[in-house]
Write an enzyme that holds these catalytic residues in place. Sequence first.
Site, PDB file in Angstrom:
ATOM      1  N   ASN A  92       0.820  -1.203   0.000  1.00  0.00           N
ATOM      2  CA  ASN A  92       0.000   0.000   0.000  1.00  0.00           C
ATOM      3  C   ASN A  92       0.859   1.259   0.000  1.00  0.00           C
ATOM      4  O   ASN A  92       0.465   2.294  -0.544  1.00  0.00           O
ATOM      5  CB  ASN A  92      -0.920   0.003   1.225  1.00  0.00           C
ATOM      6  CG  ASN A  92      -1.905  -1.158   1.200  1.00  0.00           C
ATOM      7  OD1 ASN A  92      -2.179  -1.726   0.145  1.00  0.00           O
ATOM      8  ND2 ASN A  92      -2.439  -1.527   2.353  1.00  0.00           N
ATOM      9  N   ASN A 190       0.005  -1.674  -6.985  1.00  0.00           N
ATOM     10  CA  ASN A 190      -0.269  -2.628  -5.902  1.00  0.00           C
ATOM     11  C   ASN A 190      -1.749  -2.644  -5.570  1.00  0.00           C
ATOM     12  O   ASN A 190      -2.354  -1.577  -5.368  1.00  0.00           O
ATOM     13  CB  ASN A 190       0.508  -2.218  -4.642  1.00  0.00           C
ATOM     14  CG  ASN A 190       0.154  -3.091  -3.440  1.00  0.00           C
ATOM     15  OD1 ASN A 190       0.499  -4.271  -3.402  1.00  0.00           O
ATOM     16  ND2 ASN A 190      -0.559  -2.526  -2.484  1.00  0.00           N
ATOM     17  N   GLU A 191      -2.333  -3.830  -5.529  1.00  0.00           N
ATOM     18  CA  GLU A 191      -3.724  -4.020  -5.087  1.00  0.00           C
ATOM     19  C   GLU A 191      -4.642  -2.906  -5.598  1.00  0.00           C
ATOM     20  O   GLU A 191      -5.359  -2.270  -4.812  1.00  0.00           O
ATOM     21  CB  GLU A 191      -3.788  -4.117  -3.556  1.00  0.00           C
ATOM     22  CG  GLU A 191      -3.045  -5.329  -3.029  1.00  0.00           C
ATOM     23  CD  GLU A 191      -3.261  -5.619  -1.538  1.00  0.00           C
ATOM     24  OE1 GLU A 191      -3.762  -4.750  -0.823  1.00  0.00           O
ATOM     25  OE2 GLU A 191      -2.902  -6.734  -1.125  1.00  0.00           O
ATOM     26  N   GLU A 307       1.867 -11.676  -2.626  1.00  0.00           N
ATOM     27  CA  GLU A 307       1.841 -11.492  -1.170  1.00  0.00           C
ATOM     28  C   GLU A 307       1.043 -12.662  -0.611  1.00  0.00           C
ATOM     29  O   GLU A 307      -0.076 -12.918  -1.060  1.00  0.00           O
ATOM     30  CB  GLU A 307       1.129 -10.207  -0.741  1.00  0.00           C
ATOM     31  CG  GLU A 307       1.906  -8.939  -1.022  1.00  0.00           C
ATOM     32  CD  GLU A 307       1.187  -7.680  -0.516  1.00  0.00           C
ATOM     33  OE1 GLU A 307       0.423  -7.755   0.478  1.00  0.00           O
ATOM     34  OE2 GLU A 307       1.387  -6.622  -1.133  1.00  0.00           O
TER      35      GLU A 307
HETATM   36  O1  AHR Z   1       1.638  -6.666   3.512  1.00  0.00           O
HETATM   37  C1  AHR Z   1       0.816  -5.751   4.144  1.00  0.00           C
HETATM   38  C2  AHR Z   1      -0.141  -5.084   3.189  1.00  0.00           C
HETATM   39  O2  AHR Z   1      -1.074  -6.020   2.759  1.00  0.00           O
HETATM   40  C3  AHR Z   1       0.432  -4.537   1.900  1.00  0.00           C
HETATM   41  O3  AHR Z   1       0.921  -3.257   2.045  1.00  0.00           O
HETATM   42  C4  AHR Z   1      -0.735  -4.550   0.981  1.00  0.00           C
HETATM   43  O4  AHR Z   1      -0.359  -4.718  -0.357  1.00  0.00           O
HETATM   44  C5  AHR Z   1      -1.614  -5.656   1.502  1.00  0.00           C
HETATM   45  O5  AHR Z   1      -2.909  -5.251   1.676  1.00  0.00           O
END
Ligand code: AHR
Length: 519
Positions: A92, A190-191, A307
């Site tokens: 994030n 990211n996400e 992740e």
């Molecule tokens: O790894 C912790 C968080 O989890 C990361 O920043 C994010 O990509 C996910 O939601």
Amino acid sequence: MHKIVIVSLLLSLFLCGKLNAQEARIKIDTDRRIGQIDNNIYGNFVEHLGRCVYGGIFDPASSKSDQDGLRTDVLDAIRGLSVSLTRYPGGNFVSNYHWLDGVGPERTPRMELAWSHLETNEFGTNEFVAFARKVGTEPYFAVNLGTGSIVEAQSWVEYCNVKEGPYYAELRRKHGYPEPHNIKYWGLGNEMDGDWQMGQLSAEDYVKKAREASKLMRSTSPDIKLIASGSSNYSGGADPYHWNATILAGLKGYIDYIALHMYVGNYRDNYYDFLATPLQMDERTQIVKGMILREKSYRPVYIAWDEYNVWYRARSGDDVVGTRALEERYNLEDALVITGFLNCFVRNADIVKMANMAQLVNVIAPIFTEGDDLFLQTIYYPLQMFSNNMKGESLDVFVDSPVYNTSPRFSLGDNEQSTYLKDVPYLDVTAALDGDQLVVCVLNRHKDNAISAEVILQQGAFTGPVEIYEINGPNIKSENDFGKTNVQTVRKNDLKKPGTSFTYPFPAHSVTMFKGKIK
Ligand code: AHR
């Protein structure tokens, strides 16, 4: 009468698990190959979050640090994991990160908006590359496609990968790095499907932005590999299948991987449900594999489990912000779930070509520091066992194991859709053949009983002794701590002359790895 008493006595002993009758069969056929295990499934992740960077890998004030401010004890622990590649700087965090703030002699402090702290930018691109070279891990950068522009993404690639000439390449040289860093792996945001993400996009808008970014980035450095943000949002309102289908169709020809994220937790303190969570990862892998195949892209696309981890205790309030954010402490059952994830990557070796545990130090991590001290969490051990041994080609193992069912409305976590898993095998098995070396990993999910299995080689035989390693602990809630290692890998007595088959009692709540040469 006498016979009946004996039979019922034996039966009750079996049911109580006191006898190791042969309850399972594992057949290994070296001709049945799934695919090459990509070493990049043993990746990891460093985010500017909590004490992962500052106070984790980078701690100039510590007596344990080297001249670059890197903790030497942490570097040693990381080396033990043989981390193939490491994703950086978020997470994030990256969706409001401007890489220029973290290079050169003047560093610009910024408000960090994802996890609410002051980001000094003391540690940035060049410091991370120095760290990566020291531990022998391949750096993997994620660009900011939230609040950042496609030009900003391009200029970072230029800074890192172009030898000389254009402005940002010359800037790197001015900063003291005459040679390019040659960063091969680049994440496109990211996400981006998460409403928690700064600059969240719809699937359609993400496709447009990621496609244009990838054109600029690849024109700058043609050999880079690009990773698109796949589904991470499984909450009620989200549609992960629409997201993945849209980006796979819209980005084919541009991307090399689709990144999937998955965190699980034992929210209801139900051991057996929790231990079944890796089956959901298997299912999602199969679904996304089908979507990839449907696109028939000339440029191959693979899955990156970008992740993954157990993360549920440090999920709210003060546990997710500031300098002590996400400091999860792990126990044996967490380590068993991680083994299930690793087995999933190996079993799907044909399509899963990257996986990154989130994260490396202190923040939902296998390595934990406090002051100048360090200890290895329970989840360190399965990752270490796999990354150092499970190599070569993944084999399609036949397993006949006793099974169990999960609760009827079993859910992975807070917002996950609930499901019901039937026939979860107690024994979860993978195998790999590297030259003449066979490695077999057996997770026994049973909480109370050893399960005895006959391991049968369908061709060939072991040419010598077989080494056995086991991860276990006093009970499923056992944790490690400073100066206290309750859960770890232990070498057991070798099997002397196993030949073509042997029977082994896999202990309750354990991971067992066999390693031997075959001919
Ligand atoms: O790894 C912790 C968080 O989890 C990361 O920043 C994010 O990509 C996910 O939601």
